[in-house]
Design a protein around this motif. Structure first.
Motif, short mmCIF file in Angstrom:
data_model
loop_
_atom_site.label_atom_id
_atom_site.label_comp_id
_atom_site.label_asym_id
_atom_site.label_seq_id
_atom_site.Cartn_x
_atom_site.Cartn_y
_atom_site.Cartn_z
N VAL A 1 43.66 -55.37 -44.86
CA VAL A 1 44.84 -55.66 -43.31
C VAL A 1 44.62 -54.68 -42.34
CG1 VAL A 1 47.24 -55.29 -43.76
CG2 VAL A 1 46.96 -55.92 -45.73
N ARG B 1 46.37 -58.51 -50.52
CA ARG B 1 44.77 -57.78 -50.14
C ARG B 1 45.51 -56.15 -49.55
NH1 ARG B 1 45.34 -59.93 -44.38
NH2 ARG B 1 47.81 -60.05 -44.86
N VAL C 1 53.80 -57.60 -45.15
CA VAL C 1 52.36 -58.03 -44.67
C VAL C 1 51.68 -59.42 -44.93
CG1 VAL C 1 50.36 -57.82 -43.60
CG2 VAL C 1 52.08 -56.18 -43.26
N ASP C 2 51.98 -59.44 -46.39
CA ASP C 2 51.87 -59.83 -47.12
C ASP C 2 52.04 -61.01 -47.18
OD1 ASP C 2 48.75 -58.65 -47.90
OD2 ASP C 2 49.82 -58.57 -50.17
N ILE D 1 52.39 -52.36 -45.17
CA ILE D 1 51.21 -53.24 -46.35
C ILE D 1 51.68 -52.72 -47.85
CG2 ILE D 1 49.03 -53.21 -47.16
CD1 ILE D 1 48.74 -52.06 -43.74
N SER E 1 46.78 -49.96 -53.40
CA SER E 1 47.18 -51.09 -53.15
C SER E 1 47.17 -52.10 -54.08
CB SER E 1 46.01 -52.27 -52.15
OG SER E 1 45.84 -51.18 -50.94
N ASP F 1 44.86 -57.23 -40.21
CA ASP F 1 46.43 -58.12 -39.03
C ASP F 1 46.92 -56.75 -38.03
OD1 ASP F 1 46.47 -60.00 -40.10
OD2 ASP F 1 46.74 -59.42 -42.34
#
Length: 132
Positions: free
Chosen positions: A54, A49, A16-17, A11, A44, A58
Motif C-alpha cells: 500500500v 495487500r 484502503v483495500d 491500511i 497485514s 497508494d
C-alpha cells in the motif's frame, strides 16, 4: 507520528483495500511509518495487500523541507520517485532555490528531477499544464 499511525490504521482496517482509488499523502518522509515498515507489514494478515505494498502504490511521501539525501535513499528503497512530493515545513524548514536545486540534482535522470520538482504533485491533484 500521529499521521503515520492514522494511515497505518486505515491500511490495517482494510479501508484502503475497500477504496482502491484512495491516495494518501504522508509528510516528513513518511511520518516514521517508512522506518517501521517491516514491523507494520507483519500486521497485514488477512488484507488484500500488505502495508508495504500500500505504501508503494497508494501513499505519496513529502519531503517537508528536509532535503536530506539519506531520507531520499531510504524512501526510494521502498517506493519510487513517482511517490515523492516536494514540500516545505514553514517555519521549521524553509526551502530556498539553491538547496532545492542541489537536492533535485541528486536524482540522476532529468525526468526524475522534473517529477520531484513538480510533476508528481501536478499528477496527484490532476493539474493540467497549459501554455499560452
Amino acid at each position: 507520528m500521529e499521521a503515520g499511525t492514522a494511515v497505518l490504521r486505515l491500511i490495517l482496517r482494510g479501508t484502503v483495500d475497500r477504496h482502491p482509488d484512495l491516495q494518501l499523502v504522508l509528510g516528513h518522509w513518511g511520518e516514521l511509518l517508512l522506518h517501521a515498515v517491516e514491523r507494520a507489514d507483519s500486521l497485514s494478515r488477512g488484507l488484500e495487500r500488505g502495508v508495504a505494498q500500500v505504501l508503494r502504490e497508494d501513499v505519496h511521501i513529502t519531503t517537508s523541507g528536509m532535503l536530506t539525501p539519506r531520507l531520499r535513499r531510504h524512501t526510494l528503497e521502498l517506493t519510487t520517485v513517482d511517490r515523492i512530493l516536494p514540500s516545505g515545513d514553514h517555519p521549521f524548514h524553509r526551502l530556498d532555490p539553491a538547496s532545492t536545486a542541489a537536492f533535485l540534482d541528486l536524482l540522476p535522470e532529468p525526468a526524475d528531477r522534473e517529477k520531484g520538482a513538480h510533476a508528481n504533485a501536478e499528477t496527484l491533484v490532476a493539474i493540467e499544464e497549459t501554455h499560452p
